[in-house]
Enzyme design. Structure first.
Site, PDB file in Angstrom:
ATOM      1  N   ASN A   8       0.867  -1.186   0.000  1.00 63.33           N
ATOM      2  CA  ASN A   8       0.000   0.000   0.000  1.00 63.33           C
ATOM      3  C   ASN A   8       0.900   1.231   0.000  1.00 63.33           C
ATOM      4  O   ASN A   8       1.527   1.547   1.007  1.00 63.33           O
ATOM      5  CB  ASN A   8      -0.891  -0.039   1.250  1.00 63.33           C
ATOM      6  CG  ASN A   8      -1.704   1.231   1.422  1.00 63.33           C
ATOM      7  OD1 ASN A   8      -1.794   2.057   0.514  1.00 63.33           O
ATOM      8  ND2 ASN A   8      -2.289   1.391   2.594  1.00 63.33           N
ATOM      9  N   TRP A   9       0.943   1.914  -1.144  1.00 63.67           N
ATOM     10  CA  TRP A   9       1.846   3.077  -1.254  1.00 63.67           C
ATOM     11  C   TRP A   9       1.298   4.309  -0.538  1.00 63.67           C
ATOM     12  O   TRP A   9       2.010   5.291  -0.395  1.00 63.67           O
ATOM     13  CB  TRP A   9       2.068   3.431  -2.735  1.00 63.67           C
ATOM     14  CG  TRP A   9       2.821   2.418  -3.526  1.00 63.67           C
ATOM     15  CD1 TRP A   9       3.256   1.192  -3.107  1.00 63.67           C
ATOM     16  CD2 TRP A   9       3.242   2.554  -4.886  1.00 63.67           C
ATOM     17  NE1 TRP A   9       3.921   0.553  -4.137  1.00 63.67           N
ATOM     18  CE2 TRP A   9       3.922   1.371  -5.233  1.00 63.67           C
ATOM     19  CE3 TRP A   9       3.110   3.548  -5.846  1.00 63.67           C
ATOM     20  CZ2 TRP A   9       4.474   1.164  -6.496  1.00 63.67           C
ATOM     21  CZ3 TRP A   9       3.652   3.346  -7.110  1.00 63.67           C
ATOM     22  CH2 TRP A   9       4.333   2.162  -7.434  1.00 63.67           C
ATOM     23  N   LYS A  10       0.026   4.270  -0.130  1.00 65.12           N
ATOM     24  CA  LYS A  10      -0.608   5.457   0.476  1.00 65.12           C
ATOM     25  C   LYS A  10      -0.398   6.641  -0.470  1.00 65.12           C
ATOM     26  O   LYS A  10      -0.409   6.464  -1.680  1.00 65.12           O
ATOM     27  CB  LYS A  10      -0.071   5.686   1.897  1.00 65.12           C
ATOM     28  CG  LYS A  10      -0.157   4.387   2.733  1.00 65.12           C
ATOM     29  CD  LYS A  10       0.135   4.565   4.183  1.00 65.12           C
ATOM     30  CE  LYS A  10      -0.022   3.227   4.890  1.00 65.12           C
ATOM     31  NZ  LYS A  10       0.162   3.291   6.329  1.00 65.12           N
ATOM     32  N   HIS A  40      -9.369   1.223   5.469  1.00 68.45           N
ATOM     33  CA  HIS A  40      -8.044   1.405   6.071  1.00 68.45           C
ATOM     34  C   HIS A  40      -8.176   2.346   7.274  1.00 68.45           C
ATOM     35  O   HIS A  40      -8.980   3.271   7.248  1.00 68.45           O
ATOM     36  CB  HIS A  40      -7.065   1.978   5.039  1.00 68.45           C
ATOM     37  CG  HIS A  40      -5.650   1.935   5.530  1.00 68.45           C
ATOM     38  ND1 HIS A  40      -5.143   2.869   6.397  1.00 68.45           N
ATOM     39  CD2 HIS A  40      -4.645   1.040   5.306  1.00 68.45           C
ATOM     40  CE1 HIS A  40      -3.891   2.551   6.695  1.00 68.45           C
ATOM     41  NE2 HIS A  40      -3.561   1.450   6.045  1.00 68.45           N
ATOM     42  N   GLU A  67      -6.515   4.767   8.223  1.00 66.76           N
ATOM     43  CA  GLU A  67      -6.339   6.197   7.902  1.00 66.76           C
ATOM     44  C   GLU A  67      -7.621   6.775   7.307  1.00 66.76           C
ATOM     45  O   GLU A  67      -7.935   7.947   7.517  1.00 66.76           O
ATOM     46  CB  GLU A  67      -5.135   6.366   6.960  1.00 66.76           C
ATOM     47  CG  GLU A  67      -3.829   6.132   7.720  1.00 66.76           C
ATOM     48  CD  GLU A  67      -2.713   5.502   6.906  1.00 66.76           C
ATOM     49  OE1 GLU A  67      -2.764   5.548   5.662  1.00 66.76           O
ATOM     50  OE2 GLU A  67      -1.783   4.950   7.533  1.00 66.76           O
ATOM     51  N   GLU A  94      -4.887  -4.730  10.879  1.00 63.52           N
ATOM     52  CA  GLU A  94      -3.842  -3.721  11.013  1.00 63.52           C
ATOM     53  C   GLU A  94      -4.054  -2.953  12.325  1.00 63.52           C
ATOM     54  O   GLU A  94      -4.823  -1.988  12.363  1.00 63.52           O
ATOM     55  CB  GLU A  94      -3.888  -2.729   9.843  1.00 63.52           C
ATOM     56  CG  GLU A  94      -3.602  -3.359   8.497  1.00 63.52           C
ATOM     57  CD  GLU A  94      -3.077  -2.318   7.503  1.00 63.52           C
ATOM     58  OE1 GLU A  94      -1.999  -2.547   6.950  1.00 63.52           O
ATOM     59  OE2 GLU A  94      -3.730  -1.281   7.305  1.00 63.52           O
ATOM     60  N   GLY A 108       3.123   2.358  10.786  1.00 59.73           N
ATOM     61  CA  GLY A 108       4.081   3.456  10.615  1.00 59.73           C
ATOM     62  C   GLY A 108       4.845   3.807  11.875  1.00 59.73           C
ATOM     63  O   GLY A 108       5.491   4.847  11.939  1.00 59.73           O
ATOM     64  N   SER A 131       3.983  -2.109  10.266  1.00 57.48           N
ATOM     65  CA  SER A 131       5.449  -2.184  10.410  1.00 57.48           C
ATOM     66  C   SER A 131       6.031  -3.539  10.005  1.00 57.48           C
ATOM     67  O   SER A 131       6.972  -4.020  10.632  1.00 57.48           O
ATOM     68  CB  SER A 131       5.886  -1.801  11.825  1.00 57.48           C
ATOM     69  OG  SER A 131       5.522  -0.453  12.106  1.00 57.48           O
ATOM     70  N   GLY A 169       5.243   1.392   4.609  1.00 58.12           N
ATOM     71  CA  GLY A 169       6.555   2.008   4.388  1.00 58.12           C
ATOM     72  C   GLY A 169       7.549   1.143   3.629  1.00 58.12           C
ATOM     73  O   GLY A 169       8.226   1.621   2.700  1.00 58.12           O
TER      74      GLY A 169
HETATM   75  P1  13P Z   1       3.429   0.426   7.654  1.00 59.84           P
HETATM   76  O1  13P Z   1       3.941  -0.859   7.030  1.00 59.84           O
HETATM   77  O2  13P Z   1       4.157   1.644   7.163  1.00 59.84           O
HETATM   78  O3  13P Z   1       3.349   0.324   9.132  1.00 59.84           O
HETATM   79  O4  13P Z   1       1.913   0.618   7.131  1.00 59.84           O
HETATM   80  C1  13P Z   1       1.002  -0.417   7.235  1.00 59.84           C
HETATM   81  C2  13P Z   1      -0.229  -0.061   6.501  1.00 59.84           C
HETATM   82  O5  13P Z   1      -0.978   0.810   6.913  1.00 59.84           O
HETATM   83  C3  13P Z   1      -0.522  -0.765   5.251  1.00 59.84           C
HETATM   84  O6  13P Z   1      -1.807  -0.540   4.813  1.00 59.84           O
END
Ligand code: 13P
Length: 254
Positions: free
Chosen positions: A9-11, A98, A100, A170, A176, A216, A238
């Site tokens: 997931n590149w966000k 998600h 976020e 998650e 993150g 993470s 990430g």
């Molecule tokens: P990280 O791997 O940066 O913790 O992010 C996880 C995530 O939100 C994937 O959707």
């Protein structure tokens, strides 16, 4: 056998040229270095989906997904993107719910249920995300929170529809932060989710549902996480932004 899935997931990261460069590196590295059976999904921002789908069309086990989509089919919804549009651009998966999106855009379980419906109606696969905050875990409410997230957004589905859904656990406190859930903590929640799904949809459906872990994930913790019986892959943030770190995670899935 459940499908094993590693998704990146590149966000909101990577310009067009950066994104194309990253996919080309991932594609070449996977061809040279990965001989396992996991499906690998690239989940870039909307505007890169079409070009990336064309780049990877002949790659074995490499698919493209979206990070969100509208619950509406079409119409006057400025700024929204429909499931049909995503499909027409080559996406096969869509992340729904998600943390976020829940945290910054106020997406609630009943709203997410409609998004899951919209995705399934187009024959795409929802990756439905759930997970508790640190406060919820510390006050021992995490199982209740997860139960609401799963039941309110997924329990209206038929067993046949549910069998197409991927679930991603998650924990918000692990996203993150560099703080991964321990394998025991993640396995405990994955087994809990599978039991919830079993009680509602039956063992045949629940045994076959892919449940990814996210938060993470890195190459050095992936192997242990993937060894747990109910962890069927990863949703990577990430570490998916660089080809080497992402492919190294994929390689931990036999
Ligand atoms: P990280 O791997 O940066 O913790 O992010 C996880 C995530 O939100 C994937 O959707």
């Amino acid at each position: 056998m459940r499908k094993k899935i590693i998704a990146g997931n590149w966000k909101m990261n990577k310009t067009f040229d950066e994104g194309m460069g990253l996919v080309s590196e991932i594609s070449n590295m996977l061809k040279d270095e990965y001989h396992g059976n996991a499906e690998v999904i690239i989940i870039p921002p909307f505007v890169h989906i079409n070009a990336i789908s064309r780049m990877v069309v002949s790659d074995r086990n490499l698919s493209v997904g979206a990070q969100n989509c509208s619950n509406h089919v079409s119409g006057a919804f400025t700024g929204e993107v429909s499931a049909a549009m995503l499909k027409s651009c080559g996406a096969t998966y869509v992340i729904i719910g998600h943390s976020e999106r829940r945290q910054y855009f106020g997406e609630l379980n009943d709203w997410l249920a409609k998004k899951v419906d919209a995705v399934l109606a187009e024959g795409l696969i929802p990756i439905y995300c759930c997970g508790e905050t640190l406060e919820e875990r510390e006050s021992n409410k995490h199982f209740d929170v997860l139960k609401s997230q799963i039941s309110e957004a997924l329990f209206h589905l038929t067993s046949e529809q549910m069998s197409k859904v991927v679930v991603a656990y998650e924990p918000v406190w692990a996203i993150g932060t560099g703080k991964t859930a321990s394998t025991a903590q993640a396995q405990e929640v994955h087994a809990f989710i599978r039991t919830l799904l079993k009680d509602k949809f039956g063992a045949e459906v629940s045994d076959n549902i892919t449940i990814q872990y996210g938060g993470s994930v890195k190459a050095d913790n992936a192997k242990e996480l993937f060894s747990a019986p109910d962890i069927d892959g990863a949703l990577v943030g990430g570490a998916a932004l660089q080809s080497r770190s992402f492919v190294d995670i994929v390689k931990e899935m036999a």
